[in-house]
Design a protein around this motif. Structure first.
Motif, PDB file in Angstrom:
ATOM      1  N   GLN A   1       5.316  31.273  -6.584  1.00 35.01           N
ATOM      2  CA  GLN A   1       5.208  31.015  -8.042  1.00 35.01           C
ATOM      3  C   GLN A   1       4.041  30.076  -8.488  1.00 35.01           C
ATOM      4  O   GLN A   1       3.590  30.112  -9.562  1.00 35.01           O
ATOM      5  CB  GLN A   1       6.617  30.163  -8.264  1.00 35.01           C
ATOM      6  CG  GLN A   1       7.850  30.731  -7.972  1.00 35.01           C
ATOM      7  CD  GLN A   1       8.239  30.334  -6.419  1.00 35.01           C
ATOM      8  OE1 GLN A   1       7.283  30.191  -5.747  1.00 35.01           O
ATOM      9  NE2 GLN A   1       9.404  29.932  -6.221  1.00 35.01           N
ATOM     10  N   TRP A   2       3.461  29.712  -7.626  1.00 36.84           N
ATOM     11  CA  TRP A   2       2.453  28.610  -7.995  1.00 36.84           C
ATOM     12  C   TRP A   2       0.962  29.435  -8.574  1.00 36.84           C
ATOM     13  O   TRP A   2       0.612  30.400  -8.021  1.00 36.84           O
ATOM     14  CB  TRP A   2       1.919  27.815  -6.632  1.00 36.84           C
ATOM     15  CG  TRP A   2       0.595  26.757  -7.142  1.00 36.84           C
ATOM     16  CD1 TRP A   2       0.835  25.677  -7.687  1.00 36.84           C
ATOM     17  CD2 TRP A   2      -0.653  26.737  -6.454  1.00 36.84           C
ATOM     18  NE1 TRP A   2      -0.158  24.908  -7.834  1.00 36.84           N
ATOM     19  CE2 TRP A   2      -1.168  25.740  -7.022  1.00 36.84           C
ATOM     20  CE3 TRP A   2      -1.433  27.757  -5.595  1.00 36.84           C
ATOM     21  CZ2 TRP A   2      -2.468  25.388  -6.891  1.00 36.84           C
ATOM     22  CZ3 TRP A   2      -2.552  27.446  -5.308  1.00 36.84           C
ATOM     23  CH2 TRP A   2      -3.140  26.293  -5.723  1.00 36.84           C
TER      24      TRP A   2
ATOM     25  N   PRO B   1       8.671  31.656 -12.012  1.00 34.92           N
ATOM     26  CA  PRO B   1       7.428  31.149 -12.063  1.00 34.92           C
ATOM     27  C   PRO B   1       7.228  30.426 -13.451  1.00 34.92           C
ATOM     28  O   PRO B   1       7.818  30.724 -14.405  1.00 34.92           O
ATOM     29  CB  PRO B   1       6.589  32.412 -11.972  1.00 34.92           C
ATOM     30  CG  PRO B   1       7.457  33.519 -11.532  1.00 34.92           C
ATOM     31  CD  PRO B   1       8.766  33.035 -11.797  1.00 34.92           C
ATOM     32  N   PRO B   2       6.185  29.463 -13.442  1.00 33.04           N
ATOM     33  CA  PRO B   2       5.837  28.821 -14.572  1.00 33.04           C
ATOM     34  C   PRO B   2       5.119  29.634 -15.731  1.00 33.04           C
ATOM     35  O   PRO B   2       4.523  30.823 -15.154  1.00 33.04           O
ATOM     36  CB  PRO B   2       5.017  27.799 -14.165  1.00 33.04           C
ATOM     37  CG  PRO B   2       4.299  28.129 -12.961  1.00 33.04           C
ATOM     38  CD  PRO B   2       5.487  29.198 -12.251  1.00 33.04           C
TER      39      PRO B   2
ATOM     40  N   LEU C   1       8.277  19.403 -12.549  1.00 28.60           N
ATOM     41  CA  LEU C   1       9.636  20.323 -12.645  1.00 28.60           C
ATOM     42  C   LEU C   1      10.754  19.842 -11.875  1.00 28.60           C
ATOM     43  O   LEU C   1      10.544  19.450 -10.731  1.00 28.60           O
ATOM     44  CB  LEU C   1       9.286  21.905 -12.117  1.00 28.60           C
ATOM     45  CG  LEU C   1      10.254  22.816 -12.142  1.00 28.60           C
ATOM     46  CD1 LEU C   1      10.486  23.307 -13.798  1.00 28.60           C
ATOM     47  CD2 LEU C   1       9.736  24.182 -11.476  1.00 28.60           C
TER      48      LEU C   1
ATOM     49  N   PHE D   1       3.944  23.494 -12.001  1.00 31.38           N
ATOM     50  CA  PHE D   1       4.976  23.859 -10.882  1.00 31.38           C
ATOM     51  C   PHE D   1       4.676  22.831  -9.740  1.00 31.38           C
ATOM     52  O   PHE D   1       3.578  22.346  -9.574  1.00 31.38           O
ATOM     53  CB  PHE D   1       4.642  25.199 -10.516  1.00 31.38           C
ATOM     54  CG  PHE D   1       5.478  25.770  -9.462  1.00 31.38           C
ATOM     55  CD1 PHE D   1       6.939  26.031  -9.740  1.00 31.38           C
ATOM     56  CD2 PHE D   1       5.070  25.869  -8.221  1.00 31.38           C
ATOM     57  CE1 PHE D   1       7.878  26.461  -8.642  1.00 31.38           C
ATOM     58  CE2 PHE D   1       6.010  26.343  -7.040  1.00 31.38           C
ATOM     59  CZ  PHE D   1       7.291  26.691  -7.311  1.00 31.38           C
ATOM     60  N   ASN D   2       5.525  22.587  -9.117  1.00 29.77           N
ATOM     61  CA  ASN D   2       5.769  21.753  -7.946  1.00 29.77           C
ATOM     62  C   ASN D   2       6.857  22.135  -6.861  1.00 29.77           C
ATOM     63  O   ASN D   2       7.938  22.799  -7.422  1.00 29.77           O
ATOM     64  CB  ASN D   2       5.772  20.225  -8.158  1.00 29.77           C
ATOM     65  CG  ASN D   2       6.921  19.996  -9.081  1.00 29.77           C
ATOM     66  OD1 ASN D   2       6.957  19.759 -10.417  1.00 29.77           O
ATOM     67  ND2 ASN D   2       8.067  19.808  -8.608  1.00 29.77           N
TER      68      ASN D   2
ATOM     69  N   TYR E   1      11.564  19.114 -17.289  1.00 26.72           N
ATOM     70  CA  TYR E   1      10.608  18.356 -16.748  1.00 26.72           C
ATOM     71  C   TYR E   1      10.570  17.038 -17.117  1.00 26.72           C
ATOM     72  O   TYR E   1      10.887  16.611 -18.064  1.00 26.72           O
ATOM     73  CB  TYR E   1       9.021  19.166 -17.344  1.00 26.72           C
ATOM     74  CG  TYR E   1       8.878  20.546 -16.850  1.00 26.72           C
ATOM     75  CD1 TYR E   1       8.170  20.940 -15.969  1.00 26.72           C
ATOM     76  CD2 TYR E   1       9.368  21.382 -18.192  1.00 26.72           C
ATOM     77  CE1 TYR E   1       7.751  22.295 -15.782  1.00 26.72           C
ATOM     78  CE2 TYR E   1       9.132  22.804 -17.868  1.00 26.72           C
ATOM     79  CZ  TYR E   1       8.370  23.306 -16.674  1.00 26.72           C
ATOM     80  OH  TYR E   1       8.098  24.558 -16.646  1.00 26.72           O
TER      81      TYR E   1
ATOM     82  N   TYR F   1       4.072  29.396  -1.641  1.00 26.00           N
ATOM     83  CA  TYR F   1       4.825  29.548  -2.891  1.00 26.00           C
ATOM     84  C   TYR F   1       4.397  30.623  -3.875  1.00 26.00           C
ATOM     85  O   TYR F   1       3.152  30.173  -4.547  1.00 26.00           O
ATOM     86  CB  TYR F   1       4.675  27.958  -3.698  1.00 26.00           C
ATOM     87  CG  TYR F   1       5.604  26.927  -3.249  1.00 26.00           C
ATOM     88  CD1 TYR F   1       6.874  26.721  -3.283  1.00 26.00           C
ATOM     89  CD2 TYR F   1       5.107  26.168  -1.760  1.00 26.00           C
ATOM     90  CE1 TYR F   1       7.687  25.615  -2.761  1.00 26.00           C
ATOM     91  CE2 TYR F   1       5.894  25.181  -1.241  1.00 26.00           C
ATOM     92  CZ  TYR F   1       7.230  25.140  -1.619  1.00 26.00           C
ATOM     93  OH  TYR F   1       7.750  24.065  -1.037  1.00 26.00           O
TER      94      TYR F   1
ATOM     95  N   PHE G   1      13.259  26.219  -9.919  1.00 19.63           N
ATOM     96  CA  PHE G   1      12.038  26.481  -9.181  1.00 19.63           C
ATOM     97  C   PHE G   1      11.828  27.828  -8.801  1.00 19.63           C
ATOM     98  O   PHE G   1      10.652  28.092  -8.381  1.00 19.63           O
ATOM     99  CB  PHE G   1      12.224  25.448  -7.976  1.00 19.63           C
ATOM    100  CG  PHE G   1      12.220  23.924  -8.099  1.00 19.63           C
ATOM    101  CD1 PHE G   1      10.996  23.040  -8.012  1.00 19.63           C
ATOM    102  CD2 PHE G   1      13.487  23.212  -8.140  1.00 19.63           C
ATOM    103  CE1 PHE G   1      11.306  21.750  -8.326  1.00 19.63           C
ATOM    104  CE2 PHE G   1      13.704  21.941  -8.329  1.00 19.63           C
ATOM    105  CZ  PHE G   1      12.430  21.198  -8.676  1.00 19.63           C
TER     106      PHE G   1
ATOM    107  N   TYR H   1       0.943  24.932  -1.380  1.00 18.41           N
ATOM    108  CA  TYR H   1       1.235  26.032  -2.220  1.00 18.41           C
ATOM    109  C   TYR H   1       1.207  27.444  -1.528  1.00 18.41           C
ATOM    110  O   TYR H   1       1.479  28.519  -2.118  1.00 18.41           O
ATOM    111  CB  TYR H   1       0.875  25.941  -3.532  1.00 18.41           C
ATOM    112  CG  TYR H   1       1.410  24.688  -4.176  1.00 18.41           C
ATOM    113  CD1 TYR H   1       2.629  24.721  -4.957  1.00 18.41           C
ATOM    114  CD2 TYR H   1       0.569  23.809  -4.504  1.00 18.41           C
ATOM    115  CE1 TYR H   1       3.133  23.499  -5.750  1.00 18.41           C
ATOM    116  CE2 TYR H   1       0.901  22.727  -5.157  1.00 18.41           C
ATOM    117  CZ  TYR H   1       2.185  22.689  -5.758  1.00 18.41           C
ATOM    118  OH  TYR H   1       2.525  21.400  -6.495  1.00 18.41           O
TER     119      TYR H   1
ATOM    120  N   LYS I   1      14.327  25.547 -17.931  1.00 20.50           N
ATOM    121  CA  LYS I   1      13.462  24.472 -17.292  1.00 20.50           C
ATOM    122  C   LYS I   1      13.359  23.034 -17.825  1.00 20.50           C
ATOM    123  O   LYS I   1      13.424  23.043 -18.912  1.00 20.50           O
ATOM    124  CB  LYS I   1      12.139  25.176 -16.998  1.00 20.50           C
ATOM    125  CG  LYS I   1      11.918  26.283 -16.160  1.00 20.50           C
ATOM    126  CD  LYS I   1      10.662  26.780 -15.964  1.00 20.50           C
ATOM    127  CE  LYS I   1      10.165  28.081 -15.181  1.00 20.50           C
ATOM    128  NZ  LYS I   1      10.463  27.527 -13.886  1.00 20.50           N
TER     129      LYS I   1
END
Length: 405
Positions: A39-40, A153-154, A146, A160-161, A374, A37, A150, A34, A372
């Motif tokens: 967002q992670w 952000p979570p 997810l 999150f992935n 999942y 990323y 994407f 990540y 979102k």
């Protein structure tokens, strides 16, 4: 060509995590996957160390489990935990294995080798169905992948992935699906909604109020009573927690939330019938401290609490005898008023099961925007077709109802 084929073979090597070097590789892998990323949100380092050492996870305490990594030479390129939750299996009348903490580089051979290892492990222990990812904390934080949106952000304690993960599960079924809704506090709940909640409270004889944090054992007893009377049998992967689990949850809640973000519904006789928990979204702070609370990360976590502008409505339960009486909406309206008063600018409500038609309708009615999705994936690993009872156990009737409806 030869070197490429050799690399493919090396990538498929799977090792049981049984020494310090492999533990370190298991724990550090996400930080490499990540790194690009933004967002992670990194997991808390101390929590993950406890989990892999066999502590701090009720899920892993409920049955056999093992951790595996995929390696390329000396480098870890994938990981997975596989196990059986015997407590849940017995409660729901199924024979399932699960996988959790799945991570992989963008290489299908790596991912499939890990999943095949999980399947082999499950078959050796008599399971007929493999599902995941599930959460070792029994929360939402690692539950499901997810599959939609994407970019955003979570929220706190949501997964999150990378967007390439779902392709690894093309040969799996959708076992469960969950949704997250976003709300804009600047777009006030309609006057009609306020009036409807007041009518419902008067008609059915209940009230909603902020939680009282001065007596955590009493609050925990109330939450425990509500959960025992509210968890439906079609929540196929959930069973009521013990009082001690609730008490520990309540103590943690006191540290990270405020009484105004925990709403209790009671009858006029003061019997607890519902509760809602909203959590300030600490994710931006957790990114800054890189998941390390110690030695000084926790100070930053507390000092930046006032700067948080987002909350996640994370838990909502209503006793069975007070369903369809406006209790969820009444609690949400009360929480909404407190959220606006405290200056939060964003709200997420998550996660809601795809089968919970009432809660989905309530979320949309009070201004929620589904943003979102999942998925928990599942796979029949038996040598025969499985019935709905074998897949969903005591929740099978809900799926039959959905199919017929």
């Amino acid at each position: 060509m030869y070197l490429n084929l050799l690399r493919k073979e090396i990538l498929a090597k799977i090792l049981k995590v049984n020494n310090r070097k492999l533990i370190k590789g298991f724990l550090s892998l996400p930080f490499r996957i990540y790194q690009n990323y933004s967002q992670w949100v990194p997991p808390f380092e101390h929590e993950m160390k406890k989990i892999i050492r066999g502590k701090g996870s009720q899920l892993l305490a409920n049955g056999p489990h093992e951790f595996f990594v995929a390696t390329e030479g000396s480098q870890v390129v994938g990981r997975i935990c596989v196990g059986k939750d015997e407590v849940l299996n017995n409660a729901k009348g199924v024979n399932h294995a699960f996988f959790a903490l799945f991570e992989s580089i963008n290489e299908e051979k790596v991912a499939h080798a890990l999943l095949n290892k999980a399947k082999q492990w499950a078959l050796e222990r008599g399971a007929v169905y493999l599902k995941g990812p599930v959460s070792p904390t029994n929360g939402d934080d690692y539950r499901g992948l997810l599959v939609e949106n994407f970019e955003t952000p979570p929220s706190i304690l949501m997964p999150f992935n990378p967007d390439y993960y779902p392709k690894f599960f093309q040969n799996y079924d959708c076992y469960l699906k969950y949704y997250a809704f976003s709300y804009d506090p600047q777009k006030a709940i309609s006057d009609r909604e306020f009036k409807l909640t007041e009518i419902a409270k008067s008609r059915y004889g209940y009230k909603v109020e902020n939680a009282d944090f001065s007596n955590m054992k009493k609050l925990s007893r109330d939450l425990y009573e509500i959960m025992l009377n509210s968890m439906p049998d079609w929540e196929e992967d959930l069973i009521p927690p013990s009082f001690n689990e609730i008490y520990e949850m309540a103590k943690t809640m006191k540290l990270v939330a405020s009484p105004e973000l925990v709403i209790i519904a009671r009858t006029v006789e003061n019997r607890p019938i519902g509760f809602l928990v909203a959590l300030p979204d600490y994710n931006d702070v957790i990114r800054k401290i890189k998941g390390k609370l110690f030695p000084f990360g926790w100070i930053k976590l507390l000092t930046e609490k006032k700067r948080i502008d987002k909350v996640r409505v994370a838990i909502l339960f209503v006793s069975e005898d007070y369903r369809n009486k406006g209790v969820p909406s009444a609690m949400f309206v009360k929480a909404y008023e407190n959220i606006v008063k405290n200056g939060y600018k964003h709200i997420e409500g998550s996660s809601i099961s795809w089968k919970n038609s009432v809660m989905l309708a309530n979320a949309k009615r009070v201004g929620g925007n589904l943003y979102k999705t999942y998925v928990v994936f599942g796979k029949n690993i038996a040598a025969k077709p499985l019935s709905l009872d074998e897949i969903y156990g005591r929740a099978a009737w809900k799926f039959e109802e959905m199919a017929s409806g």
